[in-house]
Scaffold this active site. Sequence first.
Site, PDB file in Angstrom:
ATOM      1  CE  LYS A  25      -4.322   1.028  -0.299  1.00 37.39           C
ATOM      2  NZ  LYS A  25      -5.145   0.536  -1.403  1.00 37.39           N
ATOM      3  CB  SER A  57      -8.279   0.549  -3.446  1.00 38.00           C
ATOM      4  OG  SER A  57      -7.969   0.507  -2.070  1.00 38.00           O
TER       5      SER A  57
END
Length: 588
Positions: free
Chosen positions: A189, A384
Amino acid sequence: MNFFKNVLATIVGLFVFCFICFFGIILLGALFGGEEKIKVKENSVLELNLERVTNDYGGKFNYEDMPFLNEKGTGEGLTDILRAIEAAKTDDNIKGISILNNRLNLGVAQTKALRDQLEDFKKSGKFVLAYGNVISQKEYYLNSVANTVYLNPVGDLDFKGLASQIMYFKDFQDKTGIKMEVIRHGKYKSAVEPFLTNTMSPENREQITTFLNSIWNAVAADISKSRNISTEKLNAIATDLAARTPEMAKANNLVDVVAYEDVYHNDIKKRLKVADDEDYNTVDIMDYSKDLAIDAEFSVKDKIAIIYAQGEIGSGEGDLNTVGEGSMRRSLKEAREDDDVKAIVLRIDSPGGSALTSDLIWREIELTKKVKPVVVSMGNLAASGGYYIACNANKIFAEASTITGSIGVFGILPNLSQIADRYGLNTETVETHKNASGYSIFEPMDNDFRNFTQEGVETIYKTFVNRVANGRKMTFAQVDAIAQGRVWSGSDALRLGLVDKIGGMDDAIAYAANITKTTDYDTVSYPEFEKSFFEELEKSGFLSFLKTRETLLKEELGEEGYEMINQIKRMNARKGMQVIMPYDIKIN
């Protein structure tokens, strides 16, 4: 004093007069103007000018306070353009398509869909020609589908492969005292990585390399097929910059003709059998598309609903560039309660955003699946939160170049405690309970707050992974192994089980029709956005010399500066935990 009063009265009077005239013109146009249809003349060429096209969906708008302004289709979405090219294929008045100095603002997956439609158009025997003074790499990807590609003799063709550049801020934070506190789950991330280090992590370098190569391979394969050049040679051309001049581009078969624009137009005239001293007939794709949108009627009862989720995910109604909770949940509810709608295709082009809103949309899809099938079609990206709202669909289609995955969560908070200390600023807090004050940007983040926030991130991550595991019939461990916030291309996502098929929206629609045994159907588009005319008037900056705020900012800042301002606004608007893609990817 009377002089100033008279001047003020004159200004107010002029303003009121202009205001009344403005609304008068709108009213007269609505009552008597109607939509003026274009007439396509015989022996015409369709000009593919796509500079204004950015989204799949052009939108439908309902103005409760001025219903005569309602729009049931603008004709300005890519879907409208694809439909227009399909119609032009059988339009006897249209003999071919011209791609002239086209400036393309579409993503790679969208360009792929446009390319495929042009390939289908050519099967009619009609021509597609392309000319450019300066052709970017993505524009060449589109132009390469043409029967003949022209390049200006002193022009430029960009063909060099893909690259990604990321700026890191760790040392800058240490020097200035302006710090970003980061809480995340997922070693990939990497949206927050620039605040934690001054160099790229091996994990981030690995994922960027993987998806850039995957996108390039998909693009190169299409160009190879259209231009009859091996992918090995295309890679060598890119490596050696062997198309850096028009002559080199032609020698390597990337273009067919090096000539000025007048030669291009003369060649079109020859194809149309038009005399050299006469002009040939043209029709703009936007006008042609608008006419089709106005004329669109449902001729059959059965429908496939296409619900567009494009832009960052956030709370509120949403608009053409924002996936809003209000419009998405309303659209899913309307589609599932409409007996004529047999299935739903959810078209996603989103990097994600609010974790809460993503989950609310996910829940609405769960309710809808109990009534009728939901099929996902991924565009440029469904990453996401964009993947969160896709993972429980009955079937997921993606393009090979689609960016997806990024199953991870992060939180980021600014902290100014170091710079406050440096300049002698001090804050004192009074509270009734230990954690009543929450977080202050002027105090170092304490361990309790960090632990509570990390706990929230972990909870959302586990929920996200479980949603994917249940939707994709995988175990938690299987999803976790390919999650961690890592970004994948569509082709890699297929291999990993995150998507089911490589294909475009037409493939998704055909699948939805097939599983519902619907052979004769029309498509209907959602959402219809609820708007107030007076609010839009205020937002647009009408009072600023009748120019929109967007126009004024673009004039002053340029396109890149304007986009930077928009990014800052989007960051400031983010509230709560985010499930959002770690990059803003723009391929030129």
